[in-house]
Design an enzyme around this catalytic site. Sequence first.
Site, short mmCIF file in Angstrom:
data_model
loop_
_atom_site.label_atom_id
_atom_site.label_comp_id
_atom_site.label_asym_id
_atom_site.label_seq_id
_atom_site.Cartn_x
_atom_site.Cartn_y
_atom_site.Cartn_z
N HIS A 43 0.86 -1.19 0.00
CA HIS A 43 0.00 0.00 0.00
C HIS A 43 0.89 1.23 0.00
CE1 HIS A 43 0.58 -0.91 4.31
NE2 HIS A 43 0.39 0.38 4.55
N HIS A 45 1.86 3.56 2.01
CA HIS A 45 2.59 4.09 3.17
C HIS A 45 4.11 3.88 3.08
CE1 HIS A 45 -1.17 4.05 6.02
NE2 HIS A 45 -1.12 5.13 5.24
N ASP A 47 6.17 2.54 5.06
CA ASP A 47 6.72 1.23 5.44
C ASP A 47 6.58 0.20 4.32
OD1 ASP A 47 3.98 1.10 5.85
OD2 ASP A 47 4.10 0.19 7.84
N HIS A 106 -6.82 -1.29 6.49
CA HIS A 106 -5.76 -0.39 6.97
C HIS A 106 -5.69 0.87 6.09
CE1 HIS A 106 -1.86 0.94 8.42
NE2 HIS A 106 -1.38 0.86 7.20
N CYS A 125 -0.24 -4.71 6.26
CA CYS A 125 -0.86 -4.07 7.44
C CYS A 125 -2.36 -4.33 7.55
CB CYS A 125 -0.59 -2.58 7.43
SG CYS A 125 1.16 -2.19 7.58
N LYS A 128 -3.34 -8.28 11.15
CA LYS A 128 -2.69 -7.98 12.44
C LYS A 128 -2.11 -9.24 13.06
CE LYS A 128 -3.66 -3.67 12.55
NZ LYS A 128 -2.57 -2.69 12.61
N ASN A 136 -1.99 2.29 13.10
CA ASN A 136 -2.19 3.59 12.46
C ASN A 136 -3.51 3.56 11.67
OD1 ASN A 136 -2.13 5.88 10.85
ND2 ASN A 136 -0.37 5.23 9.64
N HIS A 166 3.37 -6.16 10.49
CA HIS A 166 4.25 -5.97 11.66
C HIS A 166 4.04 -7.15 12.60
CE1 HIS A 166 4.89 -1.74 10.45
NE2 HIS A 166 3.63 -1.80 10.09
ZN LIG Z 1 0.40 1.35 6.40
#
Ligand SMILES: [Zn+2]
Length: 185
Positions: A43, A45, A47, A106, A125, A128, A136, A166
């Site tokens: 995506h 973001h 990270d 997310h 993300c 989970k 976030n 994560h």
């Molecule tokens: Zn993200």
Amino acid sequence: MIVIDKGEALIFDTPVNDSASEELLNWVKDSLHCKVKGVIVNHFHVDCLGGLARFHKKGISSYGSARTIHLAKLDSTITPWYSFDTFAIHQVGNKKIISHFVGEGHTSDNIISYVPSEKIMFGGCLIKHVGAGKGNLAHANTSAWSNSVRQIKLRYSQSKIIIPGHGAAGGQELLDYTIALFEKK
Ligand SMILES: [Zn+2]
């Protein structure tokens, strides 16, 4: 996630910056002895694409969904080179990897990637780790989230190993945990 086969590697998400990306790419070359064929961005973001400049500098092709490229253009200075609609199949060596936008969570562009031959899913993300908080939520769609993961659970029910964006990997319990976390109470 890195998928390797027959001396080739496909990377799922860049590290967050150039120096960590340099380290990763050198490790794949010098320790795994693989040529990096491309990088798939989960995506928009940082990270997922924060190290993209270093990949591009080395001539490594990058791929993202049309949604990701649209959002990355608005949000950051760098975007993946090649876009796909909501579904793509990439090949590394003899292995096929599916990348699929199933629904919002997310972010409104988060995909999952799945390696059928290994039954491994990179959830990013959207998925989970067990025990995780909601994380976030700046660009999240919390009302769609559970349903998106329910769709993933239905369509990729064979998944044995699931890697979240994560935290620790696991099995189907990550999908169940994520569905419950965002279920309307
Ligand atoms: Zn993200």
